[in-house]
Design a protein around this motif. Structure first.
Motif, PDB file in Angstrom:
ATOM      1  N   CYS A 169       0.855  -1.181   0.000  1.00 50.26           N
ATOM      2  CA  CYS A 169       0.000   0.000   0.000  1.00 50.26           C
ATOM      3  C   CYS A 169       0.896   1.237   0.000  1.00 50.26           C
ATOM      4  O   CYS A 169       1.722   1.414   0.890  1.00 50.26           O
ATOM      5  CB  CYS A 169      -0.910  -0.003   1.235  1.00 50.26           C
ATOM      6  N   CYS A 172      -0.072   3.406   3.430  1.00 53.18           N
ATOM      7  CA  CYS A 172       0.321   3.012   4.795  1.00 53.18           C
ATOM      8  C   CYS A 172       1.457   1.981   4.819  1.00 53.18           C
ATOM      9  O   CYS A 172       1.897   1.571   5.885  1.00 53.18           O
ATOM     10  CB  CYS A 172      -0.890   2.467   5.565  1.00 53.18           C
ATOM     11  N   CYS A 188      -6.268  -1.535  -0.108  1.00 54.22           N
ATOM     12  CA  CYS A 188      -5.502  -1.934   1.067  1.00 54.22           C
ATOM     13  C   CYS A 188      -6.423  -2.557   2.116  1.00 54.22           C
ATOM     14  O   CYS A 188      -7.439  -1.968   2.489  1.00 54.22           O
ATOM     15  CB  CYS A 188      -4.785  -0.715   1.651  1.00 54.22           C
ATOM     16  N   CYS A 191      -5.721  -0.080   5.597  1.00 53.21           N
ATOM     17  CA  CYS A 191      -6.201   1.314   5.702  1.00 53.21           C
ATOM     18  C   CYS A 191      -7.311   1.642   4.712  1.00 53.21           C
ATOM     19  O   CYS A 191      -7.824   2.741   4.694  1.00 53.21           O
ATOM     20  CB  CYS A 191      -5.037   2.296   5.550  1.00 53.21           C
ATOM     21  N   TYR A 193      -7.184   2.146   1.590  1.00 52.12           N
ATOM     22  CA  TYR A 193      -6.813   3.011   0.472  1.00 52.12           C
ATOM     23  C   TYR A 193      -7.149   2.295  -0.836  1.00 52.12           C
ATOM     24  O   TYR A 193      -6.813   1.122  -1.013  1.00 52.12           O
ATOM     25  CB  TYR A 193      -5.313   3.313   0.550  1.00 52.12           C
TER      26      TYR A 193
END
Ligand SMILES: [Zn+2]
Length: 217
Positions: A169, A172, A188, A191, A193
């Motif tokens: 990712c 993060c 992700c 997190c 994302y």
């Protein structure tokens, strides 16, 4: 022998490049460049010329004439590819002092095709198709061009370790195979994302380039 001043790249910008099949390049600035499949467009023509050649008497005048036609088409294909790659690499090299890309070991990849490179080979239909694409786009040639053009301008080309660039990712830094649910989508698991997978990889490649630079001081 004389001292030559080291050229200084006019830009302070840095960029990460992800190389792919359907998109030749995806940048960490979220731009992408399509491949120019000069071979694909000409391979029907080439196959036809080859069939005609096979029907001719070996080493006859007609055979030689046909052979020259084939050679001409081969060099035409190579010229188109060269021109295209030169345009792309000049433009990128002019704009960015530091360029980061994956250390692809293209030769190995064209041998194995299934890909030591994580996901890249997974969703490609046929082994031969992938090989042809790689050769056609000339990734290795592109990297070489970037390298010497950066040297001319006083810029840098960083070849980074391709491991995990597609599973990490870029937000993060969490690494997981599950982050990559499909070829094009990155999400992700930690997190949440969400991004285009190639864009996420390009950002990781840029970060890896910066990491190597700062490690080397
Ligand atoms: Zn994350």
């Amino acid at each position: 022998e004389r001292e030559v001043e080291q050229p200084r790249h006019p830009s302070k910008s840095a960029i990460g490049l992800d190389m792919g099949i359907s998109k030749l390049l995806t940048t960490s600035n979220s731009e992408y460049i399509k491949p120019k499949n000069s071979f694909k467009a000409n391979q029907m023509k080439l196959a036809k010329l080859q069939r005609q050649l096979n029907r001719k008497v070996l080493f006859s005048q007609n055979w030689k004439k046909q052979n020259r036609k084939i050679q001409k088409l081969h060099s035409h294909i190579a010229n188109i590819r060269h021109d295209y790659l030169h345009k792309i690499t000049t433009s990128i090299s002019k704009s960015h002092a530091m360029i980061a890309c994956e250390d692809l070991k293209v030769a190995n990849m064209s041998k194995s095709a299934s890909g030591s490179m994580e996901n890249k080979g997974r969703h490609v239909k046929a082994k031969s198709g992938l090989n042809k694409s790689i050769l056609d786009q000339g990734w290795g040639m592109m990297v070489d061009m970037l390298e010497y053009k950066q040297q001319w301008r006083g810029g840098l080309l960083m070849k980074v370790n391709p491991q995990y660039t597609s599973q990490t990712c870029s937000e993060c830094k969490h690494i997981a195979v599950d982050n990559r649910q499909t070829q094009s989508k990155f999400e992700c698991v930690k997190c949440r994302y969400v991004a285009n997978a190639d864009f996420n990889a390009a950002r990781n490649i840029l970060a890896a380039g910066h990491a190597v630079l700062s490690a080397e001081g």
